[in-house]
Scaffold this motif. Structure first.
Motif, mmCIF file in Angstrom:
data_model
loop_
_atom_site.group_PDB
_atom_site.id
_atom_site.type_symbol
_atom_site.label_atom_id
_atom_site.label_comp_id
_atom_site.label_asym_id
_atom_site.label_seq_id
_atom_site.Cartn_x
_atom_site.Cartn_y
_atom_site.Cartn_z
ATOM 1 N N GLN A 106 57.676 64.483 -29.946
ATOM 2 C CA GLN A 106 56.827 65.376 -29.160
ATOM 3 C C GLN A 106 57.464 65.790 -27.844
ATOM 4 O O GLN A 106 56.992 66.718 -27.198
ATOM 5 C CB GLN A 106 55.470 64.707 -28.890
ATOM 6 C CG GLN A 106 54.576 64.624 -30.103
ATOM 7 C CD GLN A 106 54.105 65.979 -30.570
ATOM 8 O OE1 GLN A 106 53.535 66.754 -29.806
ATOM 9 N NE2 GLN A 106 54.347 66.274 -31.839
ATOM 10 N N SER B 241 58.368 66.556 -35.608
ATOM 11 C CA SER B 241 57.488 67.679 -35.248
ATOM 12 C C SER B 241 58.254 68.937 -34.858
ATOM 13 O O SER B 241 57.679 70.022 -34.833
ATOM 14 C CB SER B 241 56.591 67.287 -34.069
ATOM 15 O OG SER B 241 55.801 66.197 -34.396
ATOM 16 N N SER C 119 52.751 55.681 -26.440
ATOM 17 C CA SER C 119 52.645 56.076 -27.842
ATOM 18 C C SER C 119 52.902 54.896 -28.770
ATOM 19 O O SER C 119 52.244 54.763 -29.799
ATOM 20 C CB SER C 119 53.569 57.256 -28.173
ATOM 21 O OG SER C 119 54.925 56.919 -28.066
ATOM 22 N N ALA D 83 53.319 62.368 -35.700
ATOM 23 C CA ALA D 83 53.906 63.644 -35.311
ATOM 24 C C ALA D 83 54.931 63.302 -34.233
ATOM 25 O O ALA D 83 54.626 63.261 -33.043
ATOM 26 C CB ALA D 83 52.830 64.586 -34.791
ATOM 27 N N SER E 65 56.721 59.858 -29.204
ATOM 28 C CA SER E 65 57.981 60.294 -28.629
ATOM 29 C C SER E 65 58.688 59.055 -28.100
ATOM 30 O O SER E 65 58.052 58.172 -27.544
ATOM 31 C CB SER E 65 57.709 61.275 -27.490
ATOM 32 O OG SER E 65 58.903 61.621 -26.849
ATOM 33 N N LEU F 237 55.641 70.790 -32.841
ATOM 34 C CA LEU F 237 54.272 71.180 -33.155
ATOM 35 C C LEU F 237 53.331 70.062 -32.703
ATOM 36 O O LEU F 237 53.664 68.885 -32.801
ATOM 37 C CB LEU F 237 54.112 71.412 -34.657
ATOM 38 C CG LEU F 237 54.938 72.536 -35.274
ATOM 39 C CD1 LEU F 237 54.722 72.581 -36.785
ATOM 40 C CD2 LEU F 237 54.585 73.867 -34.656
ATOM 41 N N SER F 238 52.163 70.437 -32.268
ATOM 42 C CA SER F 238 51.164 69.453 -31.846
ATOM 43 C C SER F 238 50.594 68.748 -33.080
ATOM 44 O O SER F 238 50.722 69.256 -34.205
ATOM 45 C CB SER F 238 50.030 70.155 -31.100
ATOM 46 O OG SER F 238 49.265 70.927 -32.020
ATOM 47 N N PRO F 239 49.936 67.608 -32.899
ATOM 48 C CA PRO F 239 49.294 66.953 -34.045
ATOM 49 C C PRO F 239 48.317 67.880 -34.779
ATOM 50 O O PRO F 239 48.259 67.870 -36.007
ATOM 51 C CB PRO F 239 48.576 65.760 -33.416
ATOM 52 C CG PRO F 239 49.415 65.423 -32.237
ATOM 53 C CD PRO F 239 49.866 66.763 -31.697
ATOM 54 N N CYS F 240 47.598 68.690 -34.050
ATOM 55 C CA CYS F 240 46.657 69.630 -34.671
ATOM 56 C C CYS F 240 47.407 70.651 -35.541
ATOM 57 O O CYS F 240 47.000 70.949 -36.660
ATOM 58 C CB CYS F 240 45.843 70.323 -33.593
ATOM 59 S SG CYS F 240 44.528 71.361 -34.241
ATOM 60 N N GLN F 241 48.504 71.179 -35.029
ATOM 61 C CA GLN F 241 49.316 72.119 -35.803
ATOM 62 C C GLN F 241 49.924 71.439 -37.027
ATOM 63 O O GLN F 241 49.994 72.037 -38.102
ATOM 64 C CB GLN F 241 50.426 72.703 -34.927
ATOM 65 C CG GLN F 241 49.927 73.640 -33.844
ATOM 66 C CD GLN F 241 51.010 73.979 -32.842
ATOM 67 O OE1 GLN F 241 51.727 73.095 -32.356
ATOM 68 N NE2 GLN F 241 51.135 75.266 -32.531
ATOM 69 N N ALA G 282 50.546 61.450 -32.026
ATOM 70 C CA ALA G 282 51.724 62.047 -31.407
ATOM 71 C C ALA G 282 52.582 60.926 -30.835
ATOM 72 O O ALA G 282 52.078 60.035 -30.156
ATOM 73 C CB ALA G 282 51.306 63.001 -30.295
#
Length: 185
Positions: A129, A97, A172, A126, A161, A135-139, A159
C-alpha cells in the motif's frame, strides 16, 4: 462420573491447545515471505528473496500455536496450492496492490481455490500500500470480484505495507496478527 468430568476437561484442554494452520498463498512477488518474516520476528527484511518451494513458520499465541505454511507463487508451484487447502483453518492470500496487470490472474487463481473450499476462512492482504499506484482494499474487493466468494465464509481484507522505518508497518502487522487470532478462535 468423576472420570467422565476429567476426560471432558482433558479433551477441552486439548481442543484449546492444538495448532491452527494458516495457508499463505499469492502470486510470485506479492510479498508473502516478507509478511511472514515480519509477523514472526517483528522486523522487516531488507532484501527479501523469492520462495522457490515451501516456507513454514510458527507464531505462538495465548492458548495455541499458529503454523504458517507458505507455498511459492510461481506458475509451477501453483499446481500444489489446492493440495493443502483441506488442512488449512484460514487462507491468507497476499496480493500486490500495485500490480494491476496481474489482477485478472490473481482473481482466476483465487476463485479456483475458493471454489474447492467454499467455507474456508479468507484473509486477503492488499499488500504494498506504500506504492503510489496501489489499489485500495475497496478497489481490490471490486477488481477481484470478492463479493462472489465471501458469502459462506469468514472474510476480511486488510491493507498492508512493509517499510524499513514505518509506523504503518507495525500497525498493519499487528492488525494482521489480531485478525488471525480472531479468525482462529
Amino acid at each position: 462420573m468423576a472420570a467422565l468430568r476429567h476426560l471432558g476437561a482433558v479433551l477441552e484442554a486439548q481442543k484449546d491447545s492444538y495448532d491452527r494452520q494458516v495457508l499463505v498463498l499469492g502470486l510470485d512477488g506479492a510479498g508473502k515471505s516478507s509478511i511472514l518474516h515480519c509477523l514472526t520476528t517483528n522486523t522487516v527484511k531488507e532484501h527479501p528473496g523469492t520462495t522457490y518451494g515451501f516456507n513454514s513458520l510458527s507464531v505462538n499465541t495465548e492458548g495455541f500455536k499458529i503454523d504458517l505454511l507458505e507455498i511459492g507463487g510461481s506458475p509451477n508451484l501453483r499446481t500444489y496450492w489446492n493440495l493443502y487447502l483441506s488442512k488449512a483453518d484460514v487462507l491468507l492470500f497476499v496480493v500486490d496492490s500495485a500490480d494491476s496487470k496481474r489482477l485478472p490472474l490473481v482473481q482466476h487463481e483465487l476463485h479456483l481455490l475458493l471454489a474447492e473450499q467454499p467455507e474456508l476462512a479468507l484473509i486477503l492482504l492488499a499488500h504494498k500500500q506504500d506504492k503510489s499506484d496501489a489499489l485500495s482494499p475497496c478497489q481490490m474487493h471490486q477488481e477481484l470480484a470478492l463479493q462472489r466468494v465471501q458469502r459462506k465464509r469468514k472474510f476480511a481484507i486488510l491493507a498492508t505495507s512493509l517499510m524499513q522505518s514505518g509506523i504503518g508497518t507495525a500497525k498493519s502487522i499487528q492488525d494482521l496478527r489480531t485478525l488471525l487470532i480472531e479468525f482462529l478462535l
